[in-house]
Each structure stands twice: as C-alpha cells, then as structure tokens.
Scaffold this active site. Structure first.
Site, PDB file in Angstrom:
ATOM      1  CB  ILE A 129      -1.011   0.016   1.107  1.00 52.20           C
ATOM      2  CG1 ILE A 129      -1.882  -1.038   1.110  1.00 52.20           C
ATOM      3  CG2 ILE A 129      -1.651   1.477   1.077  1.00 52.20           C
ATOM      4  CD1 ILE A 129      -2.974  -1.263   2.417  1.00 52.20           C
ATOM      5  CB  SER A 130       1.655   3.677   1.658  1.00 55.07           C
ATOM      6  OG  SER A 130       1.312   3.578   3.034  1.00 55.07           O
ATOM      7  CB  SER A 131       7.076   2.876   2.059  1.00 59.28           C
ATOM      8  OG  SER A 131       7.468   3.873   1.249  1.00 59.28           O
ATOM      9  N   GLY A 132       6.754   4.678   4.312  1.00 58.12           N
ATOM     10  CA  GLY A 132       7.025   6.148   4.958  1.00 58.12           C
ATOM     11  C   GLY A 132       8.181   5.983   5.923  1.00 58.12           C
ATOM     12  CB  THR A 133       9.844   8.092   8.272  1.00 57.79           C
ATOM     13  OG1 THR A 133       8.675   8.445   9.007  1.00 57.79           O
ATOM     14  CG2 THR A 133      10.218   9.524   7.461  1.00 57.79           C
ATOM     15  CE1 TYR A 134       4.506   3.187   7.593  1.00 56.05           C
ATOM     16  CE2 TYR A 134       4.528   5.441   7.791  1.00 56.05           C
ATOM     17  CZ  TYR A 134       3.935   4.465   7.109  1.00 56.05           C
ATOM     18  OH  TYR A 134       3.403   4.300   6.033  1.00 56.05           O
ATOM     19  CG  ASP A 156       1.234  12.941  11.266  1.00 54.09           C
ATOM     20  OD1 ASP A 156       1.197  13.974  11.073  1.00 54.09           O
ATOM     21  OD2 ASP A 156       1.718  12.139  11.128  1.00 54.09           O
ATOM     22  NE  ARG A 209       8.118  -2.103   1.636  1.00 55.10           N
ATOM     23  CZ  ARG A 209       8.534  -1.394   0.449  1.00 55.10           C
ATOM     24  NH1 ARG A 209       9.359  -0.590   0.396  1.00 55.10           N
ATOM     25  NH2 ARG A 209       8.123  -1.925  -0.717  1.00 55.10           N
ATOM     26  CB  VAL A 210       0.976   0.076   5.226  1.00 52.07           C
ATOM     27  CG1 VAL A 210      -0.293  -0.422   5.308  1.00 52.07           C
ATOM     28  CG2 VAL A 210       1.383   1.003   6.485  1.00 52.07           C
TER      29      VAL A 210
END
Lengths: 295, 401
Positions: free
Chosen positions: B21-26, B146, B28-29
């Site tokens: 689905i997505s990735s971020g600093t934390y 956030d 991946r989903v």
C-alpha cells in the site's frame, strides 16, 4: 479516577486475585519441576527486594526517575508470572525491563548505557546490545504489548489536596507507594486502592515523628487505628482518619483492600529487616552459570 | 531454552499478502487476507529497523514502542482497530483492520474531472465521527499529533477511523516537557499556530486545529494553509516555519494579544512582526468568512438557506472556532461535538456515504513487493506508490531526534 484505568489492559489482563496468582505460579513450577528442585531459590519476596536493589543500582547512575523504575518492576513481576525464572538470566531481564520502561515513561536511555550499567552491577558476561534487543522482543511478547502502566502516583497527586496532606505526609505516602512495588500488590489492587492505603498510612504514621522510615510495628499500629476508626464510626476522635474512612465508603473503595494492602506491607517490612543480598545473589548465579544462561 | 526469542506467531502463516500500500519513514504497509481460518482483509504495518538491513537486534525505537502500546490499549469504533501485533525475527508487524478509503483519497477523487464538491452530509458525518474518535483519544490522555487526511481512514461502509498513532503520546504528567523527544510534529499544513511559534507546552488543542484544517479541506478540496516547509539547517536547529505562518495570516489575519493573551510569550513571537513588514495582505487579510463563502460558491454548494446540502452558517461558526488562534479558546473535541452544526438538520449519519451516489475507487495496491518477510529494504521506496498518492504533499515528518 479517570475512566482510563477501568478499561485498561492493566485491569483487564494484569490484575489477579491472590488465588489466581498462586495458581499461575504453581502452573509454571509444575511445568518445570526438575529445574525447581535442582536449583532452590529463596522466598519470592526476598527475590523482589534483590531485584529492586539491582534495578536501583542500574537506574541511579543514569538518573532514571522513580516512575520508570516502578514500571520496570511491574514488567519484571508480570514477566515472571508467565516465565519460570530458572529459564532466564535475571540480569538480562532486569536490564531489558528497565530499558523498555524508560521508553514507555518518556525518559529513554540509550541501549548501550543500559548495557554498561548492567555489566557494572552484575558479574555477568553478556556483552552485546543485541541480547537486550532480543530480550525486549521476549518481554513485549510475553506481555502481549500491554505496556501502559497506571501508577498510584497519579492518584496520590489527585488526592493529596483533597486530604490536605502535609509535605511530609505526601513524601511518606510517596515512599510507601515506592515500597509496594516490592510486593505482589501491583498485580492485585488498583492504583487508587494503593494510593489511598499509602495516604492512610502516611496520615496515621505521622511522619514528622518517625522520619520516612516505615517499619512493620508502626504499620501494624496503623492497622489498629483503622479498625478503631471503623468501629467508632463518626465519633470524630481522629478527624482525618475518619475522613479517609468516610471517603472510602462514599467512593466504594473496599476497606478490606486497604487492610489487605497494609498487611502485605507489614510482611514486606518484616522480611526486609533480616534481608541480605547474598542469599539471593548466590542461588541465582548458580543456576545462571550451570545452565549457561549468560552466554 | 531462554537463549533466544522464539516467535510464537508467524505473519506468513496467518496472512496472505495481496499487495503493497504505502511506505513512510516508519516502514511499509501491506494489504493482506486472513489465512488458516482467519477471514477478512487487513492492513499490516511492518516497522523498519533503525538501520537499514539490520541483521541484529538493536532495540526498538521509542515511537514504535509507543504505537504498539497505544494500539493495544485503545478500542473505539472511530479509531482503527488493532487486530494483533506480531514480533517475528527482528521484525515488528502491527495488523490493523482494513479500510478501503482514506480522506486524502476521497478528496483526490473529488478533484478529478468532473470536479465535484463532497456532499455536505458526507462532510458532516465524517467530521462527527472524527470528533467522536478524538474525544475518546483525548479522554484517554492520548494526543494524536499527526492528524491529516491521509491518516483518517474510511471503510467501505462509511465508518471513519483515526489511524496512524505513530506520533501519538500520552499527555498526562509527562516526565519531560513534551517538546523534548520529537522536535517537530504534525505535517506542516495542519500544524497549529502555537507549534509554529515554538510553544513547548502544547496541548490536545493541536489536534483540533488539524481538525479545522481537515474540515476546510473537505469543503474546498484543497489544503487551506498550503505552506512550504522550511528544512532543518545543518546545525539541526528547528527553523521558524515562516511560509506556513504566512499562509495562515493571509486568511486569518495577524493573531493579536487581545485575542490570544499568551501570544507574546511564544518563543518565536519576534518572528511574527517581521513577517508583517512590507506585506500588504497582512493588513488586509482575506478573512475566514470570505474564504468560506468563496469556497462554497466555487464548489457550487446549493444556495445557503436551511438546506442540509449546504454546510451553512453553522459550518462556518464551527470552522471559525476550530481555527481559533488561542489554543485555550479553541474548541475541545467534546465542545466541537456539541456545536449546532451537528444538530441543525438532525443527527449526522453514522455512515458517511449514506444517500451519496458517488462511487469511490478502491485503494490501489502494488504487486511489485508482496513478500512481507524478506522484502529487501523495508521502508525504502524501491517500488510502489509514493508516501502520499498526491504529488506535492510535503514530507510527513522529520525523524525523531
């Protein structure tokens, strides 16, 4: 009290009756019968005192606050209701509990600092942060990620103005709360029951006379005072004690909890008087060495 | 033996990964389906280790610890439900209920030609559910910190769920000022003025400012205060977010000491006056009411009156009280729920899609990375969608210090 505690995982999953707790511990012992027989250990309450001493030794040089220390103590106690101590290296479990508690209580410590302090205060050979990192996974997993601890300190802060505690009384109640982490009480009672007991004892023990040293005899006398206050019911002889008793009745706090809590503390203070670290240190070192748990 | 951590649950035995689905600093989903008796769809968040490609245990980051603890503790219909947490061989997975949509994606859909406004009823229901979730969080002493459209999930049944507690914190008796720890919170467009002005003791009111911004964005389909983020300089000093503050002032006008008594004690208060110098728009700000009327007109909401198809004057009043400069005067989540906006045309629907004829596209998932266990570098954007699916979104957050 806010609604928070009532719906918390602490209340739902980590508060037991005495019988439940005894049963849980018996189950682990039964499953590890051989180990238990092979490596006798002192009374659990002695171990609690020892763990507290070791945690404090690690925490002091790092300037770790009392509340994080208390959280670490609760983690250790929870963990050992699920895992037989003789299967673990207590030095590692304690260091990890402290490391994790500091993060949870918003005063994080670097893993290397915790490792260094752990090595300093245990004759231990684990020398790798990955050991703490790995043990952290074990701790969190055994606690089902239920890491938020509701402490009686907050209830004390909320109630101190209500009962007009003097500074000394407040300090004494605070130190009684510190002491209760050396017993099973955090797994048995709610934070506000602990807090009210601490307030009650602080008021009865009159800290200006006795300093902050609490002893078994003093607490036993306090228990007597509680009995009197209940019997005289509204006679106004002991104003503040009476006020506490009335308040407990109004707020549906079971006075038996306060009695039970006080008795637990009496027995802690009794044991503490004859306690030595040595009696715990050696038997622990024995099973850790023999089983290679420090490798 | 206690010589190592023994995984009790394995993610691949319990879930089948169907896409990324997505990735971020934390990290991946992933989207997943239940397996071996488990049914339904899930979103699984995999935390990346502190260092890329970490082969050793190195201690879990504080924000991951916070998120795990909070997700385990919290349960509310308007907060994303955590199904379980799996600790498996140096990796942490949080399994969430799946939500087909999020507000960012819904806003994006309405921006596509033929551009059409989000129905007023839908907005009201979304806002109502969002506030119910927020009341719950704040009652439990949790600040989200956030809130933004991408973090507000919506299920296919129209239930709104607050997601991503990665920056959330308990705010009672913090041992250190909440300012220490993470230096910067809240995606810049939704950042409350007290944070922009360097406040060290901020409160749950920061979440209500963000709700105000989200409300405005649902109405106008564009971020109301779309500032450019000033980056951290070499000295790791947190810069004053001049441009973001400018965007706010251009609409809202300058904050004043009369309306916000503690304004002058804000650390960056001095920056505020320099902002005004030589900028005519500061002295003649658009005004929130003008902005609101323009917005309703541009998006062709039916004429105001007593129609539930128009957000009406109650909508403006609510927006104004959420976008209040003084955090102490800003509505709390509980007060916001009591606002007449939510009662003027009967109760808001519990399904935000009720009576809506709009078909929202389902969440896009990428097939390029379907191996949750071994994906080579968790958290890197090797493939798949960017952090947010609209181009031009600012960086989400700075890494914790």
């Amino acid at each position: 009290m806010t609604s928070t505690y009532w719906e918390s995982t602490q209340r739902k999953f980590w508060t037991f009756t005495k019988q439940q707790l005894a049963l849980e511990r018996k189950k682990i012992e039964e499953a590890e019968r051989n180990l238990v027989n092979l490596y006798p250990l002192p009374d659990k309450r002695h171990l609690s005192i020892y763990f507290y001493h070791q945690l404090s030794k690690m925490a002091r040089p790092l300037g770790i606050r009392q509340q994080a220390l208390a959280t670490a103590q609760v983690y250790v106690r929870r963990f050992y209701t699920k895992v037989e101590i003789r299967r673990t290296n207590p030095a590692l479990v304690l260091a990890t509990a402290l490391y994790l508690a500091c993060k949870m209580e918003e005063c994080p410590q670097h893993i290397r600092m915790v490792l260094a302090e752990a090595r300093h205060c245990w004759d231990t050979s684990f020398n790798d942060i990955s050991k703490i990192g790995e043990c952290e996974f074990t701790l969190i997993s055994e606690m089902n990620s239920q890491l938020i601890i509701h402490h009686p300190y907050r209830s004390l802060a909320e109630l101190q103005t209500h009962f007009q505690l003097t500074q000394e009384e407040n300090a004494l109640a605070w130190s009684i709360i510190n002491d209760h982490y050396l017993t099973d009480l955090p797994l048995l009672l709610s934070p506000h029951e602990i807090a009210i007991t601490a307030i009650f004892l602080a008021v009865v023990l009159k800290p200006t006379q006795g300093g902050l040293q609490v002893n078994a005899a003093g607490v036993a006398n306090a228990l007597q005072a509680l009995g009197n206050a209940r019997a005289t019911n509204g006679q106004g002889t002991q104003n503040r004690v009476q006020k506490l008793v009335d308040w407990m009745a109004e707020s549906n706090i079971d006075i038996e909890c306060v009695v039970e809590c006080t008795q637990e503390l009496i027995s802690l203070y009794e044991i503490w008087e004859n306690y030595t670290d040595k009696a715990c240190k050696e038997p622990i070192a024995k099973f850790v060495k023999a089983r290679g748990l420090d490798k | 033996m206690f010589t190592g951590y023994n995984t009790k649950k394995r993610v691949n035995e319990r879930y089948k990964i169907v896409g990324f689905i997505s990735s971020g600093t934390y990290g991946r989903v992933y989207k997943a389906m239940g397996k071996n008796g488990r049914t339904g769809e899930f979103a699984i968040k995999k935390f990346k280790p502190d260092k890329e490609g970490e082969l050793q245990y190195s201690g879990i980051s504080q924000s991951a610890i916070r998120e795990m603890a909070l997700c385990t503790e919290l349960a509310h219909p308007n907060v994303v439900h955590t199904v379980e947490i799996i600790l498996e061989e140096k990796c942490i997975f949080i399994v969430f209920e799946y939500a087909e949509h999020d507000l960012l994606q819904i806003i994006h859909h309405h921006n596509q030609p033929p551009r059409q406004a989000i129905p007023a009823r839908t907005i009201k229901s979304i806002l109502h559910q969002l506030l119910l979730g927020l009341v719950y969080l704040h009652r439990n002493w949790v600040m989200h910190r956030d809130l933004k459209p991408a973090n507000i999930m919506v299920t296919s049944k129209g239930k709104v769920k607050i997601g991503d507690l990665g920056l959330a914190r308990l705010f009672y008796k913090p041992l250190h000022s909440l300012f220490t720890g993470d230096k910067v919170v809240v995606t810049i467009w939704y950042r409350a003025p007290e944070l922009l002005l360097g406040s060290r003791h901020y409160t749950p009111a920061v979440d209500l400012w963000a709700v105000g911004c989200i409300f405005a964005e649902l109405l106008s389909l564009r971020p109301i205060f779309k500032g450019e983020e000033a980056k951290m300089d070499n000295k790791k000093q947190v810069p004053f977010q001049r441009n973001q503050m400018q965007k706010i002032v251009e609409i809202m006008g300058m904050p004043s000491k009369d309306r916000w008594p503690l304004l002058t004690s804000m650390p960056e208060y001095g920056q505020l006056s320099s902002l005004a110098a030589g900028n005519a728009r500061f002295h003649r700000p658009q005004g929130l009411e003008n902005w609101y009327q323009m917005c309703l007109k541009n998006n062709q909401y039916p004429p105001a009156g007593s129609s539930p198809e128009n957000p009406g004057s109650e909508g403006f009043s609510l927006l104004q009280q959420l976008l209040e400069y003084d955090p102490q005067k800003r509505l709390t989540a509980e007060q916001a729920l009591q606002h007449p906006y939510f009662s003027v045309h009967g109760k808001p629907s519990e399904n935000c899609f009720e009576d809506s004829k709009i078909n929202y596209p389902i969440r896009r998932v990428s097939q390029e990375d379907n191996d949750i266990r071994t994906s080579s570098l968790p958290g890197t954007k090797r493939s798949g969608l960017p952090d947010d699916s609209l181009i031009g979104r600012p960086a989400k957050r700075l890494k914790e210090v």
